[in-house]
Design a protein around this motif. Structure first.
Motif, short mmCIF file in Angstrom:
data_model
loop_
_atom_site.label_atom_id
_atom_site.label_comp_id
_atom_site.label_asym_id
_atom_site.label_seq_id
_atom_site.Cartn_x
_atom_site.Cartn_y
_atom_site.Cartn_z
N ARG B 116 32.29 33.55 45.35
CA ARG B 116 31.94 33.38 43.94
C ARG B 116 31.76 34.73 43.26
N ALA B 117 31.15 35.69 43.99
CA ALA B 117 30.92 37.02 43.42
C ALA B 117 32.25 37.71 43.08
N VAL B 118 33.21 37.61 44.00
CA VAL B 118 34.47 38.31 43.79
C VAL B 118 35.36 37.57 42.78
N ALA B 119 35.22 36.24 42.74
CA ALA B 119 36.06 35.46 41.83
C ALA B 119 35.50 35.45 40.41
N GLU B 120 34.26 35.87 40.24
CA GLU B 120 33.63 35.77 38.92
C GLU B 120 34.39 36.51 37.81
N PRO B 121 34.86 37.73 38.06
CA PRO B 121 35.63 38.40 37.00
C PRO B 121 36.87 37.61 36.59
N LEU B 122 37.47 36.87 37.53
CA LEU B 122 38.65 36.06 37.21
C LEU B 122 38.27 34.93 36.26
N LEU B 123 37.13 34.34 36.54
CA LEU B 123 36.61 33.26 35.71
C LEU B 123 36.35 33.78 34.29
N ASN B 124 35.69 34.95 34.24
CA ASN B 124 35.35 35.54 32.93
C ASN B 124 36.61 35.90 32.15
N ALA B 125 37.66 36.28 32.88
CA ALA B 125 38.89 36.68 32.19
C ALA B 125 39.76 35.47 31.86
N GLY B 126 39.29 34.28 32.18
CA GLY B 126 40.01 33.06 31.84
C GLY B 126 41.26 32.83 32.66
N ILE B 127 41.25 33.29 33.90
CA ILE B 127 42.43 33.11 34.74
C ILE B 127 42.36 31.75 35.43
N LEU B 164 29.38 45.22 52.33
CA LEU B 164 29.02 44.92 50.95
C LEU B 164 29.74 45.84 49.98
N GLN B 165 29.81 47.14 50.32
CA GLN B 165 30.47 48.05 49.40
C GLN B 165 31.95 47.72 49.30
N ARG B 166 32.54 47.23 50.38
CA ARG B 166 33.93 46.78 50.32
C ARG B 166 34.06 45.57 49.40
N VAL B 167 33.09 44.67 49.47
CA VAL B 167 33.11 43.49 48.60
C VAL B 167 32.97 43.92 47.13
N VAL B 168 32.06 44.86 46.88
CA VAL B 168 31.86 45.35 45.51
C VAL B 168 33.16 45.96 44.98
N LEU B 169 33.85 46.67 45.84
CA LEU B 169 35.11 47.28 45.44
C LEU B 169 36.18 46.19 45.21
N ALA B 170 36.20 45.19 46.08
CA ALA B 170 37.15 44.07 45.91
C ALA B 170 36.92 43.39 44.57
N ARG B 171 35.67 43.24 44.20
CA ARG B 171 35.33 42.61 42.93
C ARG B 171 35.86 43.43 41.76
N ALA B 172 35.77 44.76 41.89
CA ALA B 172 36.28 45.62 40.82
C ALA B 172 37.81 45.60 40.77
N LEU B 173 38.45 45.28 41.90
CA LEU B 173 39.91 45.34 41.96
C LEU B 173 40.59 44.01 41.70
N VAL B 174 39.81 42.94 41.65
CA VAL B 174 40.40 41.61 41.66
C VAL B 174 41.26 41.34 40.43
N LEU B 175 40.96 42.03 39.32
CA LEU B 175 41.77 41.87 38.12
C LEU B 175 42.90 42.89 38.04
N ALA B 176 43.14 43.61 39.13
CA ALA B 176 44.17 44.65 39.17
C ALA B 176 44.05 45.61 37.98
N PRO B 177 42.91 46.31 37.88
CA PRO B 177 42.68 47.19 36.74
C PRO B 177 43.53 48.46 36.83
N ARG B 178 43.54 49.24 35.73
CA ARG B 178 44.23 50.53 35.74
C ARG B 178 43.25 51.68 35.80
N PHE B 179 41.98 51.39 35.54
CA PHE B 179 41.00 52.46 35.41
C PHE B 179 39.68 52.02 36.05
#
Lengths: 338, 326
Positions: B116-127, B164-179
């Motif tokens: 749920r933590a890693v998928a949350e940004p996807l939910l927020n972005a309406g994916i 945990l730090q890997r999970v935090v990073l995965a969460r930041a990467l899940v939307l395939a950001p550029r920055f």
């Protein structure tokens, strides 16, 4: 030796059973030297120091071993009488040793009058002297802790620890929360004070650079046990235990030519159920079958009381060479990640 | 190389409580967190921002992510000024620019499963929810947590700091950001684990072609992450150059002090007295001219009168100092 710790065992009782936070740790602090107690979180370094002071958390108890201060075995009750006058403590966060609602001067005076039985006027004079000793202006005695910067608070905490002229100072991560320039100023001050006041010191830290900068001797802990100890120069330049070798590779070094840090794969064991044999064996690239059944005792391999607890201690030289190759650690990290 | 993030004369003042006298005199005291910061982050670049507490480095990171608004100056992302972003444009920016939190133990909601933590940004972005599991799995592969089933139903307290730090990073990467902006991304981790996370962040940056800004107090650490470093002091950039140059041959007197103060894991290191003393001045009333001048061993009369601007002293190397430092 001003302090000897021999086979110390500290257990915390938790719902998951007994956690053996310190499990047979032995080390000594020679008179007039600064000893770095170094290791990663959960290795037992802070617990060991708290046990020496007799201020363990409520669920912690001494399950074995001896602590000897100036030739006398001390336990929790007798240690209390030694605090401040003989053994003093500098915490990581000076905020936790300073009360926010009293001026720093009032707190210093209270220690001197209540613990040291000084008269109020003598205490005030001594407080000014102590502030001068740690490089704070006397006028700041009237300030509250929040008016101090982090570095000044740490100086005040050191002044307080020194109030009753102890001979042994135990400092738990005293510079960890500070910026690097302030950190350097505090480290230099600790060295000056140690020499002027002929103090002996134990410095608990996770930072081997701080140990290298300030300490004379180092005691390396892993998973509740001491795995290597000796003079700082010896241990850092010629580590004998694979964990120390790995730590050295993993530690950032501003001046090194290598631009690659090498991790140690896996993580430390669960101390409620530690593995049999050497506790580092599951992460060690040099592990032998024997390591997983029996642990080596601390043995002096090198000069100047440099000792390590490794079954392969007699091969330290060749292991050290192999440890410098990042590929050596690759294997163990793949193995431990999967 | 194309510029991804562009900052021009960025100023950020935080108002502080006014005393009665200040109200009467009509004064508005403020903490000068940033005072005229200009630099570019190129596409694919990794830039470190180093400095002591209170130098403005964290505020700078927050401004670049539009989490706070500048008092003056402009910030543009991919050519578009952040100030003008709203609606779909702002949502698109939020997908492309991500923050990696400092403390993995605090960054994740303890009541959320890892999935749920890693998928949350996807939910927020309406994916579309049907895509979530695949995207989370891809992010997990990127951070080398291949055994997805082992983690998804776990809670943060069941994982180690490194995981945990890997999970935090995965969460930041899940939307395939550029920055990415990472604020002290490894300062809470143990040494033996930290090295692995640093290597991972470099790898992710290279394979995804990300631009990244790392904010850190630890100059020794950023050497392993970034080819370029900005040194900040009291709200200003004092030096901007190749990390190795700044470490080996720091030019600005403040950078020199900073480098000299860093201990190294070697018993035979220099213990020479630091070239500066005193403390960082109050950011409510910074000194006139050069902000470092009252601690600078080489200050001149000119330093009080004239604020030094960043000037180029070599290719890709700028210093804000009146001294001849080339």
């Amino acid at each position: 030796m001003i302090l000897e710790v021999d086979g110390l065992k500290i257990h915390y009782s938790t719902r998951a059973g007994a956690v053996r936070a310190v499990d047979g740790a032995s080390f000594a602090v020679p008179q007039g030297r600064i000893v770095g107690l170094v290791g990663e979180s959960g290795c037992g370094k802070t617990t060991a120091v708290r046990a020496i002071m007799g201020v363990l958390a409520e669920n912690g108890r001494r399950a074995g071993g001896r602590v000897v201060f100036k030739g006398q075995a001390i336990d929790e009750a007798t240690t209390r009488k030694l605090l401040w006058r003989d053994i003093a403590y500098v915490p990581q966060s000076a905020m936790s040793s300073l009360d926010p609602v009293y001026t720093v001067g009032a707190q210093l005076v209270e220690v001197l009058t209540k613990r040291g039985n000084a008269s109020r006027s003598a205490a005030r004079a001594r407080a000014a002297e102590l502030f001068d000793l740690v490089g704070l202006s006397e006028s700041r005695l009237a300030d509250y802790p929040h008016q101090f910067s982090g570095g000044m608070r740490q100086r005040a905490a050191i002044a307080m620890a020194l109030a009753l002229k102890p001979s042994l100072l135990l400092a738990d991560e005293p510079v960890t929360a500070l910026d690097v320039i302030v950190q350097r100023q505090i480290l230099d001050m600790l060295r000056t004070l140690q020499q002027r006041l002929r103090l002996s010191m134990v410095l608990v830290t996770h930072d081997i650079s701080v140990v290298a900068y300030l300490c004379d001797d180092v005691v390396v802990m892993y998973a509740g046990q001491v795995i290597e100890s000796g003079p700082v120069r010896e241990v850092l330049a010629r580590p004998r235990h694979p964990y120390t070798m790995g730590l050295r590779n993993a530690f950032p070094d501003l001046m090194s030519d290598a631009l690659e840090l090498v991790p140690i794969g896996g993580s430390p064991p669960d101390l409620s159920d530690p593995p049999p044999g050497c506790r580092f064996a599951p992460r060690c690239p040099f592990v032998l079958a024997a390591c997983t059944t029996s642990a080596a005792l601390m043995a002096g391999g090198g000069k100047q009381a440099h000792a390590s607890a490794c079954l392969r201690d007699d091969e330290a030289l060749s292991l050290r060479k192999a440890a410098m190759d990042p590929a050596t650690w690759q294997r163990s990290s793949n193995f431990a990640m999967s | 190389m194309a510029t991804l993030v562009e900052l021009r004369d960025v100023v950020k003042h935080f108002p502080v409580a006014r005393s009665l006298g200040e109200v009467v005199r009509g004064e508005h005291p403020a903490v000068h967190a940033l005072d005229g910061v200009s630099f570019d982050v190129g596409s694919g670049d990794a830039v470190a921002i180093v400095g002591e507490s209170g130098c403005g480095k964290t505020t700078l990171g927050r401004l670049m992510l539009k989490l706070v608004e500048p008092t003056a100056g402009s910030i543009a992302f991919d050519g578009a000024p952040l100030a003008g972003l709203a609606g779909e444009g702002l949502r698109a920016f939020r997908r492309q620019a991500q923050l990696v939190f400092q403390n993995p133990f605090d960054a994740l909601n303890p009541r959320f499963t890892i999935y749920r933590a890693v998928a949350e940004p996807l939910l927020n972005a309406g994916i579309d929810k049907a895509e979530h599991l695949d995207r989370v799995a891809a992010a997990f592969r990127r951070v080398h947590l291949p055994d997805l089933d082992r983690y998804l139903d776990k809670y943060p307290h069941q994982l180690s700091g490194g995981q945990l730090q890997r999970v935090v990073l995965a969460r930041a990467l899940v939307l395939a950001p550029r920055f990415l902006v990472a604020d002290e991304p490894v300062s809470m981790l143990d040494v033996s684990v930290r090295a692995g996370i640093l290597a991972l962040m470099r790898e992710v940056r290279d394979t995804m072609g990300l631009s990244a800004v790392y904010i850190s107090h630890d100059l020794a650490l950023v050497r392993y992450l970034c080819e370029r470093t900005l040194v900040m002091y009291l709200g200003c950039i004092v030096e901007d150059g190749p990390t190795e140059e700044i470490v080996r041959r720091p030019r600005h007197p403040y950078s020199q002090a900073l480098v000299a103060a860093v201990p190294v894991p070697d018993a035979d290191q220099s213990r020479a007295p630091l070239p500066i003393s005193g403390n960082v001045p109050d950011a409510r009333e910074p000194p006139s001219g050069c902000r470092f001048r009252d601690r600078c061993p080489r200050a001149m009369a000119r330093c009080a009168e004239e604020t030094p601007v960043l000037r180029s002293i070599a290719d890709g190397h700028r210093v804000a100092c009146h001294l001849d430092l080339a």
